[in-house]
Enzyme design. Structure first.
Site, PDB file in Angstrom:
ATOM      1  N   ALA A  82    -103.495   5.863 -12.651  1.00 10.76           N
ATOM      2  CA  ALA A  82    -104.547   4.997 -12.116  1.00 10.76           C
ATOM      3  C   ALA A  82    -105.846   5.727 -11.773  1.00 10.76           C
ATOM      4  O   ALA A  82    -106.936   5.247 -12.065  1.00 10.76           O
ATOM      5  CB  ALA A  82    -104.002   4.282 -10.882  1.00 10.76           C
TER       6      ALA A  82
ATOM      7  N   ARG B 232     -93.520   9.333 -16.620  1.00 10.13           N
ATOM      8  CA  ARG B 232     -92.163   9.876 -16.444  1.00 10.13           C
ATOM      9  C   ARG B 232     -91.142   8.798 -16.779  1.00 10.13           C
ATOM     10  O   ARG B 232     -89.966   8.964 -16.570  1.00 10.13           O
ATOM     11  CB  ARG B 232     -91.930  10.312 -14.975  1.00 10.13           C
ATOM     12  CG  ARG B 232     -92.873  11.368 -14.466  1.00 10.13           C
ATOM     13  CD  ARG B 232     -92.642  12.723 -15.135  1.00 10.13           C
ATOM     14  NE  ARG B 232     -93.571  13.732 -14.614  1.00 10.13           N
ATOM     15  CZ  ARG B 232     -94.808  13.904 -15.059  1.00 10.13           C
ATOM     16  NH1 ARG B 232     -95.273  13.167 -16.063  1.00 10.13           N
ATOM     17  NH2 ARG B 232     -95.588  14.843 -14.541  1.00 10.13           N
TER      18      ARG B 232
ATOM     19  N   ARG C 202    -101.809   7.174  -8.224  1.00  8.01           N
ATOM     20  CA  ARG C 202    -101.487   7.592  -9.597  1.00  8.01           C
ATOM     21  C   ARG C 202    -100.583   6.595 -10.335  1.00  8.01           C
ATOM     22  O   ARG C 202    -100.745   6.353 -11.536  1.00  8.01           O
ATOM     23  CB  ARG C 202    -100.779   8.947  -9.512  1.00  8.01           C
ATOM     24  CG  ARG C 202    -100.095   9.445 -10.791  1.00  8.01           C
ATOM     25  CD  ARG C 202     -99.416  10.766 -10.494  1.00  8.01           C
ATOM     26  NE  ARG C 202     -98.507  11.221 -11.514  1.00  8.01           N
ATOM     27  CZ  ARG C 202     -98.817  12.098 -12.473  1.00  8.01           C
ATOM     28  NH1 ARG C 202    -100.040  12.567 -12.574  1.00  8.01           N
ATOM     29  NH2 ARG C 202     -97.910  12.497 -13.339  1.00  8.01           N
TER      30      ARG C 202
ATOM     31  N   GLU D  31    -106.145  15.862 -21.827  1.00 12.70           N
ATOM     32  CA  GLU D  31    -106.627  15.864 -20.430  1.00 12.70           C
ATOM     33  C   GLU D  31    -108.114  16.188 -20.454  1.00 12.70           C
ATOM     34  O   GLU D  31    -108.507  17.260 -20.914  1.00 12.70           O
ATOM     35  CB  GLU D  31    -105.889  16.931 -19.610  1.00 12.70           C
ATOM     36  CG  GLU D  31    -104.386  16.809 -19.653  1.00 12.70           C
ATOM     37  CD  GLU D  31    -103.815  15.995 -18.500  1.00 12.70           C
ATOM     38  OE1 GLU D  31    -104.587  15.556 -17.625  1.00 12.70           O
ATOM     39  OE2 GLU D  31    -102.585  15.809 -18.491  1.00 12.70           O
TER      40      GLU D  31
ATOM     41  N   HIS E 292    -105.767  11.332 -20.530  1.00 15.10           N
ATOM     42  CA  HIS E 292    -105.579  11.541 -19.082  1.00 15.10           C
ATOM     43  C   HIS E 292    -106.733  12.376 -18.545  1.00 15.10           C
ATOM     44  O   HIS E 292    -107.625  12.790 -19.262  1.00 15.10           O
ATOM     45  CB  HIS E 292    -104.288  12.337 -18.833  1.00 15.10           C
ATOM     46  CG  HIS E 292    -103.030  11.586 -19.100  1.00 15.10           C
ATOM     47  ND1 HIS E 292    -102.126  11.280 -18.114  1.00 15.10           N
ATOM     48  CD2 HIS E 292    -102.508  11.093 -20.247  1.00 15.10           C
ATOM     49  CE1 HIS E 292    -101.103  10.628 -18.636  1.00 15.10           C
ATOM     50  NE2 HIS E 292    -101.304  10.500 -19.934  1.00 15.10           N
ATOM     51  N   SER E 293    -106.669  12.689 -17.256  1.00 17.04           N
ATOM     52  CA  SER E 293    -107.501  13.734 -16.679  1.00 17.04           C
ATOM     53  C   SER E 293    -106.672  14.413 -15.594  1.00 17.04           C
ATOM     54  O   SER E 293    -105.677  13.839 -15.146  1.00 17.04           O
ATOM     55  CB  SER E 293    -108.787  13.141 -16.087  1.00 17.04           C
ATOM     56  OG  SER E 293    -108.545  12.550 -14.840  1.00 17.04           O
ATOM     57  N   TYR E 294    -106.971  15.567 -15.110  1.00 16.88           N
ATOM     58  CA  TYR E 294    -108.108  16.382 -15.392  1.00 16.88           C
ATOM     59  C   TYR E 294    -107.669  17.753 -15.898  1.00 16.88           C
ATOM     60  O   TYR E 294    -106.468  18.042 -15.925  1.00 16.88           O
ATOM     61  CB  TYR E 294    -108.952  16.581 -14.117  1.00 16.88           C
ATOM     62  CG  TYR E 294    -108.217  17.315 -12.998  1.00 16.88           C
ATOM     63  CD1 TYR E 294    -107.549  16.617 -12.024  1.00 16.88           C
ATOM     64  CD2 TYR E 294    -108.217  18.710 -12.942  1.00 16.88           C
ATOM     65  CE1 TYR E 294    -106.877  17.285 -10.995  1.00 16.88           C
ATOM     66  CE2 TYR E 294    -107.553  19.370 -11.916  1.00 16.88           C
ATOM     67  CZ  TYR E 294    -106.889  18.670 -10.961  1.00 16.88           C
ATOM     68  OH  TYR E 294    -106.232  19.333  -9.965  1.00 16.88           O
TER      69      TYR E 294
ATOM     70  N   GLU F 280    -107.237   8.349 -12.908  1.00 20.42           N
ATOM     71  CA  GLU F 280    -107.890   9.177 -13.924  1.00 20.42           C
ATOM     72  C   GLU F 280    -108.949   8.361 -14.662  1.00 20.42           C
ATOM     73  O   GLU F 280    -108.827   8.059 -15.848  1.00 20.42           O
ATOM     74  CB  GLU F 280    -106.812   9.759 -14.850  1.00 20.42           C
ATOM     75  CG  GLU F 280    -105.831  10.634 -14.065  1.00 20.42           C
ATOM     76  CD  GLU F 280    -104.596  11.080 -14.856  1.00 20.42           C
ATOM     77  OE1 GLU F 280    -104.515  10.788 -16.065  1.00 20.42           O
ATOM     78  OE2 GLU F 280    -103.715  11.717 -14.252  1.00 20.42           O
TER      79      GLU F 280
HETATM   80  O1  0X9 Z   1     -98.022  15.237 -15.807  1.00 25.84           O
HETATM   81  C1  0X9 Z   1     -98.512  14.404 -16.593  1.00 25.84           C
HETATM   82  O2  0X9 Z   1     -98.065  13.282 -16.740  1.00 25.84           O
HETATM   83  C2  0X9 Z   1     -99.732  14.816 -17.438  1.00 25.84           C
HETATM   84  N1  0X9 Z   1    -100.730  15.440 -16.605  1.00 25.84           N
HETATM   85  S1  0X9 Z   1    -101.515  14.596 -15.448  1.00 25.84           S
HETATM   86  O3  0X9 Z   1    -102.215  15.519 -14.620  1.00 25.84           O
HETATM   87  N2  0X9 Z   1    -102.607  13.663 -16.122  1.00 25.84           N
HETATM   88  O4  0X9 Z   1    -100.573  13.805 -14.749  1.00 25.84           O
HETATM   89  C3  0X9 Z   1     -99.306  15.769 -18.527  1.00 25.84           C
HETATM   90  C4  0X9 Z   1     -98.238  15.223 -19.433  1.00 25.84           C
HETATM   91  C5  0X9 Z   1     -97.886  16.148 -20.561  1.00 25.84           C
HETATM   92  N3  0X9 Z   1     -96.784  15.643 -21.326  1.00 25.84           N
HETATM   93  C6  0X9 Z   1     -95.486  15.741 -20.952  1.00 25.84           C
HETATM   94  N4  0X9 Z   1     -95.114  16.503 -19.981  1.00 25.84           N
HETATM   95  N5  0X9 Z   1     -94.614  15.064 -21.647  1.00 25.84           N
HETATM   96 ZN    ZN Z   2    -102.447  11.684 -16.100  1.00 18.92          ZN
END
Ligand code: 0X9
Ligand code: ZN
Length: 432
Positions: free
Chosen positions: A178, A251, A234, A379, A304-306, A180
């Protein structure tokens, strides 16, 4: 009297849980782990008094745990760092005030018209999409995918100069997280350029179809716009049994679900994986787009960010990479070079799991379960964390666009007109 004090403490406790970000006097503190054990230690941090809010967990060695801390709890955080031999940084006092200096307050812009270089409301974004579809009926179709948890309509933007030729598809989503905001802004800019730039018809849209979902998590997005206190939310906004809200959409995908980098606690603000894979309507909608278009889907990018990273599977583990990693790695480096040539900063390119392992991400699902040959998490922006200044969108969005053009060119080169017999059968049966 006893009952009164219970009530008072209850209210104070509740206040601190929901209101702490409201307090301009809270400071932003960063704690840096320098080895794997320290990463785990930092991510176990909790304040028994609930006067410290975890803004962001550490994503690996030298990536900070970010805390928002009440003035009289700074010493508690400092002591935690000292005890565990962690570097402590008081990044900004009165962090709450920063929100107003870098972003205009959403309320003030209710009556303004839509601009591609603004952070827009979800309603304004939807209206814009309808306008684009009306203005360019030969290029754009909107597909209603369903409703978010709170009932907001979610539409996929399909941009195609030749919808019946069975072109390879590039699918881009943004805004699963949310806070980002720069991610939906990027996705909208992409829609704007692909439909307005005369060069796009000759190049980007020649032989490639672009499917773009600019705000995957509209409930969360609107929640972050609703008040300064909620700006750093988030997750989604679904309600779990207790009194806690939201699931981390990144996730929640059903590939190696919850094997690493997740929380099982619904009250965790960051990485709760959900009660089961695809528990959220928002992730179901993205999954359905992928599955319905599996054969033609050649590139998936979740924006995404950042931090300026361009990462590819596997995300669930840093122990190994898929055998196809080199192709994904070298395309990502070409994208990064193009952004740099346009005046932007380069991307850090690696497998997501080498950065930090986290399972249940959309990139792993696209690559591992759907078989999309190129899959990434992108990102965007460096230096401002989640509060990327609106005034800089004008500068960075066109720079990133040059990266997307390189993505498109590669998909065209590798997959244009390369339909398998089965693919053409299904196309001709649609035409019949
Ligand atoms: O953690 C995440 O979901 C992503 N970064 S964030 O800071 N935008 O939350 C990165 C995800 C990378 N991909 C996987 N881990 N599958
Ligand atoms: Zn993210």
């Amino acid at each position: 009297m006893a009952r009164l004090s219970v009530l008072v403490f209850g209210i104070v406790g509740l206040w601190t849980q929901v209101c702490c970000l409201e307090n301009d006097k809270y400071s932003l503190i960063r704690i840096y782990p320098t080895n794997g054990t320290q990463v785990e230690t930092t991510n176990r941090f909790q304040d028994p008094e609930h006067l410290i809010e975890v803004l962001k967990g550490s994503r690996g060695i030298n990536d900070s745990l970010d805390l928002l801390v009440a003035p009289h709890r700074i010493n508690y955080a400092r002591q935690f760092a000292l005890n565990n031999d962690l570097r402590f940084e008081l990044k900004q006092k009165e962090y709450g005030r920063a929100f107003e200096t870098v972003e205009r307050v959403p309320r003030r812009r209710v009556l303004r018209s839509f601009s591609i270089y603004d952070y827009n409301s979800y309603t304004a974004i939807q209206d814009y999409l309808e306008t684009v579809a009306r203005r360019h009926p030969e290029l754009v179709t909107l597909q209603l995918l369903g409703n978010s948890y709170q009932g907001r309509r979610v539409k996929l933007v399909k941009i195609s100069a030749n919808p019946n030729t069975g072109n390879p598809i590039v699918f881009i989503d943004a805004g699963i997280h949310a806070r980002e905001w720069v991610a939906p802004a990027m996705a909208l800019y992409l829609i704007y350029r692909l439909t307005n730039d005369p060069e796009a018809k000759q190049n980007e849209l020649n032989g490639v179809d672009w499917y773009i979902l600019p705000v995957v998590n509209p409930d969360g997005y609107e929640f972050t716009r609703s008040s300064k206190a909620n700006r750093l939310w988030r997750k989604t906004r679904s309600k779990s049994n207790g009194n806690c809200f939201g699931v981390d959409g990144n996730r929640n995908y059903g590939f190696k679900w919850a094997v690493s980098g997740v929380s099982n606690n619904p009250c965790d603000r960051e990485t709760y994986a959900g009660p089961k894979p695809f528990s959220e309507p928002e992730t179901q909608m993205v999954r359905n787009v992928m599955l319905e278009n599996a054969k033609r889907l050649k590139l998936y990018i979740s924006v995404h960010s950042y931090g300026q990273y361009l990462v590819y599977p596997w995300g669930y583990t840093g122990d190994f990479v898929p055998k196809e990693w080199k192709k994904m790695d070298s395309l990502a480096r070409s994208v990064s070079d193009a952004v740099q040539r346009a005046g932007g900063k380069p991307f850090r390119v690696m497998s997501a799991g080498k950065w930090y392992p986290a399972a249940g991400g959309s990139d792993d699902f696209a690559f591992g379960a759907v078989g999309v040959p190129y899959s990434y998490t992108m990102e965007l922006t460096e230096g401002y964390e989640f509060l990327f200044p609106e005034r800089l969108l004008k500068t960075v969005l066109p720079q990133f666009y040059e990266g997307f053009r390189v993505f498109g060119a590669q998909i065209k080169k590798e997959f244009k007109n390369s339909r398998s017999p089965r693919d053409s059968e299904s196309v001709s049966s649609i035409e019949d």
